[in-house]
Design a protein around this motif. Structure first.
Motif, PDB file in Angstrom:
ATOM      1  N   MET A   1     -16.569   1.630  -1.665  1.00 52.20           N
ATOM      2  CA  MET A   1     -15.318   2.158  -1.144  1.00 52.20           C
ATOM      3  C   MET A   1     -15.193   3.667  -1.325  1.00 52.20           C
ATOM      4  O   MET A   1     -14.350   4.298  -0.689  1.00 52.20           O
ATOM      5  N   ARG A   2     -16.016   4.242  -2.183  1.00 58.80           N
ATOM      6  CA  ARG A   2     -15.957   5.689  -2.374  1.00 58.80           C
ATOM      7  C   ARG A   2     -16.632   6.444  -1.258  1.00 58.80           C
ATOM      8  O   ARG A   2     -16.459   7.653  -1.113  1.00 58.80           O
TER       9      ARG A   2
ATOM     10  N   ARG B   1     -10.437  -1.810   4.812  1.00 61.50           N
ATOM     11  CA  ARG B   1     -10.787  -1.890   3.394  1.00 61.50           C
ATOM     12  C   ARG B   1     -10.843  -3.344   2.930  1.00 61.50           C
ATOM     13  O   ARG B   1     -11.723  -3.734   2.154  1.00 61.50           O
TER      14      ARG B   1
ATOM     15  N   THR C   1      -7.991  -3.458  -1.036  1.00 63.79           N
ATOM     16  CA  THR C   1      -9.338  -3.749  -1.512  1.00 63.79           C
ATOM     17  C   THR C   1      -9.368  -4.994  -2.383  1.00 63.79           C
ATOM     18  O   THR C   1     -10.227  -5.874  -2.230  1.00 63.79           O
TER      19      THR C   1
ATOM     20  N   THR D   1       0.824  -1.210   0.000  1.00 64.33           N
ATOM     21  CA  THR D   1       0.000   0.000   0.000  1.00 64.33           C
ATOM     22  C   THR D   1       0.854   1.254   0.000  1.00 64.33           C
ATOM     23  O   THR D   1       1.985   1.261   0.510  1.00 64.33           O
TER      24      THR D   1
ATOM     25  N   LEU E   1      -8.353  -1.017  -9.995  1.00 60.12           N
ATOM     26  CA  LEU E   1      -8.926  -0.633  -8.711  1.00 60.12           C
ATOM     27  C   LEU E   1      -7.835  -0.353  -7.690  1.00 60.12           C
ATOM     28  O   LEU E   1      -7.940   0.581  -6.885  1.00 60.12           O
ATOM     29  N   SER E   2      -6.769  -1.141  -7.718  1.00 65.77           N
ATOM     30  CA  SER E   2      -5.666  -0.936  -6.773  1.00 65.77           C
ATOM     31  C   SER E   2      -5.005   0.411  -6.993  1.00 65.77           C
ATOM     32  O   SER E   2      -4.705   1.145  -6.039  1.00 65.77           O
TER      33      SER E   2
ATOM     34  N   ARG F   1     -16.259  -0.763  -5.816  1.00 63.54           N
ATOM     35  CA  ARG F   1     -15.713   0.584  -6.016  1.00 63.54           C
ATOM     36  C   ARG F   1     -16.665   1.645  -5.465  1.00 63.54           C
ATOM     37  O   ARG F   1     -16.240   2.594  -4.787  1.00 63.54           O
TER      38      ARG F   1
ATOM     39  N   SER G   1      -6.329   3.063  -8.391  1.00 57.11           N
ATOM     40  CA  SER G   1      -7.252   4.158  -8.075  1.00 57.11           C
ATOM     41  C   SER G   1      -7.446   4.342  -6.578  1.00 57.11           C
ATOM     42  O   SER G   1      -7.803   5.443  -6.128  1.00 57.11           O
ATOM     43  N   THR G   2      -7.209   3.282  -5.781  1.00 61.34           N
ATOM     44  CA  THR G   2      -7.378   3.394  -4.329  1.00 61.34           C
ATOM     45  C   THR G   2      -6.054   3.538  -3.585  1.00 61.34           C
ATOM     46  O   THR G   2      -6.040   3.621  -2.362  1.00 61.34           O
TER      47      THR G   2
END
Length: 292
Positions: free
Chosen positions: A286-287, A99, A231, A90, A222-223, A283, A225-226
């Protein structure tokens, strides 16, 4: 400083030489050491014994290679790349377990809804697995809860985290970086799954391959973007847990005693559509603002 390791690179980037060494170490521990141990354990699988012992042997045969792989990854990251596990998984100051747990829960709910709809539409495609002693089923469930996150974490580390850390260090913010990494992740994730039993058992093998390609692509996207892989680790873990514990299929490579068995695995393109929908739902969840 983290886990007693000083980070040599401010952006967390792993030089390509060290990245190749980490990948080679993981593959050797996974395929050579782990494969040899699995082959040795498989030699005992035909012996007569209590069901618990037979299941434990089959479980060990599948997961011992991943335990070896986890050891190889940890050793090589610590003593070759000098990158702490937290920094590897991360960009956040600490690993966001919340998460991971939330993504696991949302994915399980999505998969449960899909199978409930499938059962209502074609109940003959499912059968209840009610011939397994409950003590053995509970043991299998606990074993899956421990071993599947390790297996999913190893695959995430090798096929997503490592390419990202070698190419960029900190996860890229540009669209070209996101799409490029996602495409590479898609290819890398498909390759080791080409030998899975469901590919050969399916009447539409290209749909199965597309399923893995979509999983690899959307997982990396997704990884990025977060800002971390927490996640996706939850989604991957939930995906495998659902098959091993809740609803499986005869060609599943994961040992376990799921409550339901369906007569097909990843059949047709509907599974790929459901997978893409799951990623989009996770997604959206998680937002929402959270304390993580």
């Amino acid at each position: 400083m983290d886990d007693g390791i000083a980070e040599n690179h401010n952006d967390g980037r792993i030089p390509i030489g060290k990245g190749l060494a980490v990948a080679l170490s993981a593959l050797l521990f996974w395929l050579a050491a782990g494969g040899s141990l699995a082959a040795w354990l498989a030699g005992f699988s035909g012996t007569e014994g209590p069901p618990l012992l037979s299941f434990a042997l089959s479980e060990a045969t599948v997961f011992v290679p991943f335990l070896c792989m986890a050891l190889g990854l940890w050793l090589s990251l610590r003593y070759i790349a000098f990158v702490p596990l937290r920094r590897f998984f991360t960009d956040a100051p600490s690993f966001r377990f919340g998460r991971t747990l939330k993504a696991t829960a949302v994915t399980l709910l999505c998969y449960g809804a899909y199978e409930a709809i499938g059962y209502l539409r074609t109940p003959e495609a499912y059968r209840i697995s009610d011939q397994i002693f409950w003590g053995l089923r509970i043991f299998a469930c606990f074993a899956s809860l421990i071993l599947i996150p390790i297996q999913a974490g190893c695959e995430e580390a090798l096929f997503r985290c490592l390419p990202a850390r070698v190419a960029y260090g900190r996860l890229p913010k540009t669209m070209s970086g996101r799409l490029g990494l996602s495409a590479v992740s898609s290819i890398l994730f498909v390759l080791p799954h080409l030998g899975n039993p469901e590919v050969f058992a399916s009447g539409t093998p290209w749909a199965v391959i597309a399923y893995y390609a979509i999983f690899g692509f959307m997982s990396m996207e997704l990884s990025v973007s977060t800002g971390g892989f927490e996640t996706v680790l939850g989604i991957h873990t939930a995906n495998n847990l659902f098959v091993a514990v809740v609803c499986g299929y005869p060609q599943s490579p994961l040992p376990g005693f799921p409550l339901l068995i369906k007569t097909y695995a990843i059949e047709g393109w509907s599974s790929s559509v459901q997978l893409a929908a799951t990623f989009m739902i996770v997604r959206l969840v998680m937002r929402k603002p959270s304390s993580e």
